[in-house]
Design an enzyme around this catalytic site. Structure first.
Site, PDB file in Angstrom:
ATOM      1  N   THR A  12     -24.000  32.710  12.795  1.00  0.00           N
ATOM      2  CA  THR A  12     -23.499  33.811  11.693  1.00  0.00           C
ATOM      3  C   THR A  12     -22.724  33.328  10.685  1.00  0.00           C
ATOM      4  O   THR A  12     -23.109  33.705   9.567  1.00  0.00           O
ATOM      5  CB  THR A  12     -22.343  34.505  12.656  1.00  0.00           C
ATOM      6  OG1 THR A  12     -22.988  34.557  13.899  1.00  0.00           O
ATOM      7  CG2 THR A  12     -22.286  35.919  12.229  1.00  0.00           C
ATOM      8  N   LYS A  40     -22.727  33.024  18.419  1.00  0.00           N
ATOM      9  CA  LYS A  40     -23.122  31.566  18.256  1.00  0.00           C
ATOM     10  C   LYS A  40     -24.464  31.303  18.069  1.00  0.00           C
ATOM     11  O   LYS A  40     -25.021  30.100  18.408  1.00  0.00           O
ATOM     12  CB  LYS A  40     -22.472  30.854  19.705  1.00  0.00           C
ATOM     13  CG  LYS A  40     -21.205  31.318  20.388  1.00  0.00           C
ATOM     14  CD  LYS A  40     -20.177  31.475  18.991  1.00  0.00           C
ATOM     15  CE  LYS A  40     -19.991  29.896  18.581  1.00  0.00           C
ATOM     16  NZ  LYS A  40     -18.855  30.074  17.534  1.00  0.00           N
ATOM     17  N   SER A  74     -22.733  26.539  23.044  1.00  0.00           N
ATOM     18  CA  SER A  74     -21.753  26.631  21.737  1.00  0.00           C
ATOM     19  C   SER A  74     -20.497  27.618  22.173  1.00  0.00           C
ATOM     20  O   SER A  74     -19.311  27.692  21.839  1.00  0.00           O
ATOM     21  CB  SER A  74     -22.436  27.526  20.618  1.00  0.00           C
ATOM     22  OG  SER A  74     -21.922  27.705  19.329  1.00  0.00           O
ATOM     23  N   TYR A  89     -32.451  29.365  14.315  1.00  0.00           N
ATOM     24  CA  TYR A  89     -31.542  28.525  14.047  1.00  0.00           C
ATOM     25  C   TYR A  89     -32.058  27.200  13.948  1.00  0.00           C
ATOM     26  O   TYR A  89     -31.820  26.406  12.956  1.00  0.00           O
ATOM     27  CB  TYR A  89     -30.294  28.742  15.132  1.00  0.00           C
ATOM     28  CG  TYR A  89     -29.408  27.564  15.101  1.00  0.00           C
ATOM     29  CD1 TYR A  89     -28.042  27.532  14.436  1.00  0.00           C
ATOM     30  CD2 TYR A  89     -29.524  26.410  15.703  1.00  0.00           C
ATOM     31  CE1 TYR A  89     -27.102  26.661  14.539  1.00  0.00           C
ATOM     32  CE2 TYR A  89     -28.651  25.182  15.629  1.00  0.00           C
ATOM     33  CZ  TYR A  89     -27.449  25.476  14.803  1.00  0.00           C
ATOM     34  OH  TYR A  89     -26.514  24.621  14.750  1.00  0.00           O
ATOM     35  N   TRP A 108     -23.128  30.345   9.442  1.00  0.00           N
ATOM     36  CA  TRP A 108     -23.902  29.708   8.504  1.00  0.00           C
ATOM     37  C   TRP A 108     -24.585  30.899   7.507  1.00  0.00           C
ATOM     38  O   TRP A 108     -24.592  30.887   6.116  1.00  0.00           O
ATOM     39  CB  TRP A 108     -25.056  29.258   9.289  1.00  0.00           C
ATOM     40  CG  TRP A 108     -25.718  28.083   8.635  1.00  0.00           C
ATOM     41  CD1 TRP A 108     -25.861  27.640   7.350  1.00  0.00           C
ATOM     42  CD2 TRP A 108     -26.979  27.283   9.490  1.00  0.00           C
ATOM     43  NE1 TRP A 108     -26.586  26.461   7.111  1.00  0.00           N
ATOM     44  CE2 TRP A 108     -27.163  26.185   8.173  1.00  0.00           C
ATOM     45  CE3 TRP A 108     -27.412  27.331  10.538  1.00  0.00           C
ATOM     46  CZ2 TRP A 108     -28.111  25.409   8.719  1.00  0.00           C
ATOM     47  CZ3 TRP A 108     -28.209  26.401  10.995  1.00  0.00           C
ATOM     48  CH2 TRP A 108     -28.718  25.316   9.885  1.00  0.00           C
ATOM     49  N   HIS A 152     -22.968  41.690  15.196  1.00  0.00           N
ATOM     50  CA  HIS A 152     -23.683  41.193  16.367  1.00  0.00           C
ATOM     51  C   HIS A 152     -24.277  42.468  17.150  1.00  0.00           C
ATOM     52  O   HIS A 152     -24.470  42.379  18.415  1.00  0.00           O
ATOM     53  CB  HIS A 152     -22.471  40.620  17.405  1.00  0.00           C
ATOM     54  CG  HIS A 152     -21.895  39.455  16.643  1.00  0.00           C
ATOM     55  ND1 HIS A 152     -22.603  38.490  16.375  1.00  0.00           N
ATOM     56  CD2 HIS A 152     -20.497  38.757  16.533  1.00  0.00           C
ATOM     57  CE1 HIS A 152     -21.775  37.506  15.995  1.00  0.00           C
ATOM     58  NE2 HIS A 152     -20.629  37.779  16.173  1.00  0.00           N
TER      59      HIS A 152
HETATM   60  P1  A3P Z   1     -22.371  24.501  17.680  1.00  0.00           P
HETATM   61  O1  A3P Z   1     -21.171  25.135  18.639  1.00  0.00           O
HETATM   62  O2  A3P Z   1     -23.782  24.304  18.702  1.00  0.00           O
HETATM   63  O3  A3P Z   1     -22.179  23.126  16.777  1.00  0.00           O
HETATM   64  P2  A3P Z   1     -21.686  31.338  14.968  1.00  0.00           P
HETATM   65  O4  A3P Z   1     -21.434  31.099  13.632  1.00  0.00           O
HETATM   66  O5  A3P Z   1     -22.743  32.559  15.166  1.00  0.00           O
HETATM   67  O6  A3P Z   1     -20.389  31.762  15.776  1.00  0.00           O
HETATM   68  O7  A3P Z   1     -22.383  29.882  15.435  1.00  0.00           O
HETATM   69  C1  A3P Z   1     -21.792  28.839  15.537  1.00  0.00           C
HETATM   70  C2  A3P Z   1     -22.656  27.790  15.682  1.00  0.00           C
HETATM   71  O8  A3P Z   1     -23.266  27.547  14.589  1.00  0.00           O
HETATM   72  C3  A3P Z   1     -22.031  26.368  16.031  1.00  0.00           C
HETATM   73  O9  A3P Z   1     -22.710  25.559  17.014  1.00  0.00           O
HETATM   74  C4  A3P Z   1     -21.791  25.797  14.539  1.00  0.00           C
HETATM   75  O10 A3P Z   1     -21.727  24.425  14.693  1.00  0.00           O
HETATM   76  C5  A3P Z   1     -23.376  26.201  13.979  1.00  0.00           C
HETATM   77  N1  A3P Z   1     -23.362  26.071  12.754  1.00  0.00           N
HETATM   78  C6  A3P Z   1     -22.630  26.574  11.647  1.00  0.00           C
HETATM   79  N2  A3P Z   1     -23.114  26.050  10.348  1.00  0.00           N
HETATM   80  C7  A3P Z   1     -23.928  25.538  10.533  1.00  0.00           C
HETATM   81  C8  A3P Z   1     -24.647  24.433   9.735  1.00  0.00           C
HETATM   82  N3  A3P Z   1     -24.382  24.716   8.224  1.00  0.00           N
HETATM   83  N4  A3P Z   1     -25.818  23.620  10.015  1.00  0.00           N
HETATM   84  C9  A3P Z   1     -25.821  23.426  11.585  1.00  0.00           C
HETATM   85  N5  A3P Z   1     -25.068  24.311  12.402  1.00  0.00           N
HETATM   86  C10 A3P Z   1     -24.147  25.276  12.070  1.00  0.00           C
END
Ligand code: A3P
Length: 288
Positions: A48, A45, A130, A185, A50, A100
């Site tokens: 990843t 969270k 998240s 992030y 992204w 992870h």
């Molecule tokens: P939130 O739940 O706070 O919105 P992971 O990919 O490690 O599981 O993390 C997921 C988190 O990254 C989520 O956060 C998601 O919305 C956020 N996320 C993914 N892509 C993003 C982007 N382009 N810009 C901002 N946040 C992003």
């Protein structure tokens, strides 16, 4: 389903059986890293998915084909998950992976290779929030209970990949030298083009400003949320139910303020502070 049915334990860490198996974890340990590989490391969270969008574009000079044709989990697979063995031969070089794993679980070939690492760290309060919503929508994870209960689990490390503090610390104490770069992030949310320039410099990608801007546009929260190859809409509802909470939920920093009571904040800060005591590096955000 009980926790025993949902999770398996691997070297002290719980991982979901839906995406991990003894075979996939063995495959990860025997995986042969190439010098040209790039691996993005995150505590769950922290951004990843992204990185699964960003890395192919930075590595291929902004060609959108992979992000429009290959689901994120096959495009930049998790080192430890089942899909890697299925897609490994189709990955184009330079390969990008995510993991992870804490540092000490990385396989032998990682250490002898020159593969590069991008460690993405996110404010643990937002990671917790998240993760709380993710556990509600993901049918392959256990029910998080109340926010208070989930916070206790998180602080005690009874969550995927253990304690956040241990994960962060493990990747700070490495022998990797200039093979690793750290990014947050929050930096990416605040100024994605600047973050992309840093990543591009680290990987030696030499991107033009025009390409940086193009990648930033395609890796924005809204564009990714609408990309069916990245928004998990291809996954059956029983595994990920966006009606309960979308994967692309908010994409901001500081949402913890809408969830923490003052007592919870005090408890959270005191635990994290204690665990970071004596560390040679400091966290880039104030904890309160
Ligand atoms: P939130 O739940 O706070 O919105 P992971 O990919 O490690 O599981 O993390 C997921 C988190 O990254 C989520 O956060 C998601 O919305 C956020 N996320 C993914 N892509 C993003 C982007 N382009 N810009 C901002 N946040 C992003």
């Amino acid at each position: 389903m009980s926790s025993e049915e949902i999770y398996m334990t691997y070297r002290g860490y719980i991982v979901p059986k839906e995406t991990h198996s003894l075979e996939s974890l063995k495959f990860a340990q025997e995986f042969t890293f190439k010098d040209s590989d790039v691996v993005a490391v995150t505590f769950p969270k922290s951004g990843t998915v992204w990185m699964q969008e960003i890395l192919p574009l930075v590595l291929n000079g902004g060609d959108l084909t992979p992000i429009h044709t290959i689901p994120n989990w096959d495009r930049v697979p998790w080192l430890e998950e089942k899909r890697l063995a299925v897609v490994v031969d189709q990955l184009s070089s330079p390969r990008a992976l995510v993991t992870h794993f804490p540092y000490h679980l990385m396989p032998p070939s990682f250490h002898t290779s020159k593969a590069k690492v991008i460690y993405v760290m996110r404010n643990p309060k937002d990671v917790l929030v998240s993760s709380y919503y993710f556990h509600q929508m993901a049918g392959f994870l256990d029910d998080p209970g109340t926010f208070d209960e989930f916070m206790e689990k998180f602080l005690e490390g009874r969550v995927l990949f253990g304690k956040w503090t241990d994960h962060v610390k493990s990747w700070r104490h490495t022998e990797l030298g200039d093979r690793i770069m750290y990014i947050t992030y929050e930096e990416m949310v605040q100024d994605l083009p600047a973050a992309l320039r840093r990543i591009s410099d680290f990987l030696g990608s030499n991107l033009s400003e025009e390409t940086v801007q193009k990648i930033a546009e395609h890796c924005s929260f809204n564009t990714m949320k609408a990309n069916n190859m990245s928004n998990f809409s291809l996954v059956p509802k029983q595994y990920m139910d966006s009606n309960k909470s979308p994967f692309f939920r908010k994409g901001v920093s500081g949402d913890w303020k809408n969830h923490f009571s003052s007592e919870q904040l005090a408890r959270f800060i005191s635990v994290i502070r204690k665990e970071m005591e004596g560390e040679s590096f400091s966290l880039p955000w104030s904890l309160d």
